[in-house]
Motif scaffolding. Sequence first.
Motif, PDB file in Angstrom:
ATOM      1  N   ILE A  78      28.872  22.207  16.755  1.00 46.60           N
ATOM      2  CA  ILE A  78      28.112  22.382  17.988  1.00 46.60           C
ATOM      3  C   ILE A  78      28.956  21.987  19.195  1.00 46.60           C
ATOM      4  N   LYS A  79      29.672  20.866  19.102  1.00 45.50           N
ATOM      5  CA  LYS A  79      30.525  20.437  20.202  1.00 45.50           C
ATOM      6  C   LYS A  79      31.590  21.485  20.502  1.00 45.50           C
ATOM      7  N   ALA A  80      32.222  22.024  19.474  1.00 43.32           N
ATOM      8  CA  ALA A  80      33.243  23.058  19.682  1.00 43.32           C
ATOM      9  C   ALA A  80      32.632  24.278  20.366  1.00 43.32           C
ATOM     10  N   GLY A  81      31.412  24.630  19.957  1.00 39.17           N
ATOM     11  CA  GLY A  81      30.731  25.746  20.612  1.00 39.17           C
ATOM     12  C   GLY A  81      30.519  25.474  22.088  1.00 39.17           C
ATOM     13  N   PHE A  82      30.075  24.265  22.419  1.00 40.87           N
ATOM     14  CA  PHE A  82      29.915  23.890  23.825  1.00 40.87           C
ATOM     15  C   PHE A  82      31.257  23.944  24.553  1.00 40.87           C
ATOM     16  N   ASP A  83      32.302  23.420  23.910  1.00 44.98           N
ATOM     17  CA  ASP A  83      33.619  23.373  24.542  1.00 44.98           C
ATOM     18  C   ASP A  83      34.146  24.769  24.859  1.00 44.98           C
ATOM     19  N   TYR A  84      33.872  25.731  24.005  1.00 43.67           N
ATOM     20  CA  TYR A  84      34.418  27.076  24.166  1.00 43.67           C
ATOM     21  C   TYR A  84      33.477  28.015  24.924  1.00 43.67           C
ATOM     22  N   THR A  85      32.335  27.503  25.352  1.00 42.04           N
ATOM     23  CA  THR A  85      31.397  28.323  26.112  1.00 42.04           C
ATOM     24  C   THR A  85      31.849  28.432  27.567  1.00 42.04           C
ATOM     25  N   THR A  86      31.776  29.637  28.112  1.00 41.12           N
ATOM     26  CA  THR A  86      32.167  29.872  29.505  1.00 41.12           C
ATOM     27  C   THR A  86      31.000  30.384  30.348  1.00 41.12           C
ATOM     28  N   THR A  87      29.824  30.489  29.743  1.00 38.31           N
ATOM     29  CA  THR A  87      28.658  31.000  30.466  1.00 38.31           C
ATOM     30  C   THR A  87      27.867  29.857  31.095  1.00 38.31           C
ATOM     31  N   GLU A  88      26.946  30.204  31.962  1.00 37.15           N
ATOM     32  CA  GLU A  88      26.121  29.223  32.666  1.00 37.15           C
ATOM     33  C   GLU A  88      25.179  28.477  31.731  1.00 37.15           C
ATOM     34  N   LEU A  89      24.716  29.175  30.700  1.00 34.21           N
ATOM     35  CA  LEU A  89      23.777  28.608  29.740  1.00 34.21           C
ATOM     36  C   LEU A  89      24.349  28.693  28.336  1.00 34.21           C
ATOM     37  N   VAL A  90      23.997  27.709  27.500  1.00 32.43           N
ATOM     38  CA  VAL A  90      24.425  27.721  26.105  1.00 32.43           C
ATOM     39  C   VAL A  90      23.245  27.304  25.237  1.00 32.43           C
ATOM     40  N   GLY A  91      23.175  27.885  24.067  1.00 31.25           N
ATOM     41  CA  GLY A  91      22.143  27.502  23.106  1.00 31.25           C
ATOM     42  C   GLY A  91      22.725  27.542  21.720  1.00 31.25           C
ATOM     43  N   TYR A  92      21.925  27.154  20.726  1.00 29.67           N
ATOM     44  CA  TYR A  92      22.414  27.341  19.366  1.00 29.67           C
ATOM     45  C   TYR A  92      21.257  27.612  18.416  1.00 29.67           C
ATOM     46  N   ILE A  93      21.627  28.238  17.314  1.00 27.78           N
ATOM     47  CA  ILE A  93      20.687  28.559  16.251  1.00 27.78           C
ATOM     48  C   ILE A  93      21.423  28.419  14.936  1.00 27.78           C
ATOM     49  N   ASP A  94      20.742  27.941  13.907  1.00 27.34           N
ATOM     50  CA  ASP A  94      21.368  27.817  12.593  1.00 27.34           C
ATOM     51  C   ASP A  94      21.518  29.187  11.950  1.00 27.34           C
ATOM     52  N   SER A  95      22.558  29.323  11.118  1.00 27.05           N
ATOM     53  CA  SER A  95      22.818  30.608  10.472  1.00 27.05           C
ATOM     54  C   SER A  95      21.889  30.878   9.297  1.00 27.05           C
ATOM     55  N   ASP A  96      21.008  29.922   8.950  1.00 26.88           N
ATOM     56  CA  ASP A  96      20.022  30.213   7.903  1.00 26.88           C
ATOM     57  C   ASP A  96      18.832  30.997   8.461  1.00 26.88           C
ATOM     58  N   LEU A  97      18.753  31.111   9.805  1.00 25.58           N
ATOM     59  CA  LEU A  97      17.700  31.873  10.480  1.00 25.58           C
ATOM     60  C   LEU A  97      16.297  31.442  10.065  1.00 25.58           C
ATOM     61  N   GLN A  98      16.095  30.138   9.943  1.00 29.25           N
ATOM     62  CA  GLN A  98      14.731  29.652   9.747  1.00 29.25           C
ATOM     63  C   GLN A  98      13.965  29.599  11.066  1.00 29.25           C
ATOM     64  N   THR A  99      14.674  29.828  12.154  1.00 24.67           N
ATOM     65  CA  THR A  99      14.044  30.053  13.453  1.00 24.67           C
ATOM     66  C   THR A  99      14.404  31.448  13.919  1.00 24.67           C
ATOM     67  N   ALA A 100      13.629  31.992  14.858  1.00 28.13           N
ATOM     68  CA  ALA A 100      13.769  33.389  15.250  1.00 28.13           C
ATOM     69  C   ALA A 100      14.534  33.522  16.557  1.00 28.13           C
ATOM     70  N   PRO A 101      15.582  34.357  16.601  1.00 24.66           N
ATOM     71  CA  PRO A 101      16.329  34.545  17.843  1.00 24.66           C
ATOM     72  C   PRO A 101      15.459  34.966  19.025  1.00 24.66           C
ATOM     73  N   GLU A 102      14.435  35.774  18.790  1.00 29.32           N
ATOM     74  CA  GLU A 102      13.599  36.226  19.913  1.00 29.32           C
ATOM     75  C   GLU A 102      12.902  35.074  20.628  1.00 29.32           C
ATOM     76  N   ASP A 103      12.759  33.928  19.931  1.00 29.39           N
ATOM     77  CA  ASP A 103      12.127  32.768  20.563  1.00 29.39           C
ATOM     78  C   ASP A 103      13.024  32.120  21.621  1.00 29.39           C
ATOM     79  N   PHE A 104      14.301  32.510  21.673  1.00 30.95           N
ATOM     80  CA  PHE A 104      15.132  32.061  22.789  1.00 30.95           C
ATOM     81  C   PHE A 104      14.500  32.464  24.121  1.00 30.95           C
ATOM     82  N   ASN A 105      13.840  33.619  24.155  1.00 28.83           N
ATOM     83  CA  ASN A 105      13.207  34.061  25.401  1.00 28.83           C
ATOM     84  C   ASN A 105      12.114  33.092  25.850  1.00 28.83           C
ATOM     85  N   LEU A 106      11.421  32.460  24.887  1.00 31.87           N
ATOM     86  CA  LEU A 106      10.415  31.463  25.236  1.00 31.87           C
ATOM     87  C   LEU A 106      11.068  30.257  25.910  1.00 31.87           C
ATOM     88  N   LEU A 107      12.219  29.840  25.383  1.00 38.66           N
ATOM     89  CA  LEU A 107      12.912  28.687  25.941  1.00 38.66           C
ATOM     90  C   LEU A 107      13.525  29.018  27.298  1.00 38.66           C
TER      91      LEU A 107
END
Length: 238
Positions: free
Chosen positions: A78-107
Amino acid sequence: MNYKFTIVVPVYNEEDNLERVEKELLQYTTIASVSTKVLFVNDGSKDKSLELIEAICKRNHAFEFISFESNRGLSAAIKAGFDYTTTELVGYIDSDLQTAPEDFNLLLQHISDYDLVTGVRANRKDSFVKNMSSKIANGIRRAFTHDGMDDTGCPLKVIKTDYAKRIPMFKGLHRFLPAMVMLQNGKVIQIPVQHFPRIAGTAKFGLWNRLLGPLMDCFAYLWMKKKYINYTVNKKSE
């Protein structure tokens, strides 16, 4: 393309899930409320995950990856992902997909008013032991941090990148992201999101990781809170 949001996807031995990850995240980029890219962080996988990630990124211009030389753990990924992010916003999701990507819109609906928006898993689809150990661990963490969060282990978060990059991560601290943003005088909120059972692959956390490990991490957090340097610049030379 001028992307605004990067989704970090930590990966460790998830070859059976990556085809579905590609499909669902690619679909999300077409409905995302802001322009979105994906950053895989391969955490030293020993299966074919890296090979699959490289192929995914070659055929999707909005997908990128970095790969560790060896397994370093979820907090490091996660830290490496933050370090290499160049956008204004950053998020993360686990690769097991027990949560739904479309719910990023809720956040994302709340990120203009807050500095971190975290999901809280509604109707969790995990085993009784996993649910109870997580509930106990969250209760212990709240007692130490007073962050008011019910489910910091939820693998669905959106953070303003400048806050994310200032988080002094160490092993286990991914559970303390809201508390670490609050140390920066940032505002946090939790929003209910969907939760699903794991379809493929195996869980990477056992009872120690979910219960005893977080208890020890609470003491590390208290040490860091005492030593944490926080300042605000109100004027500088022009």
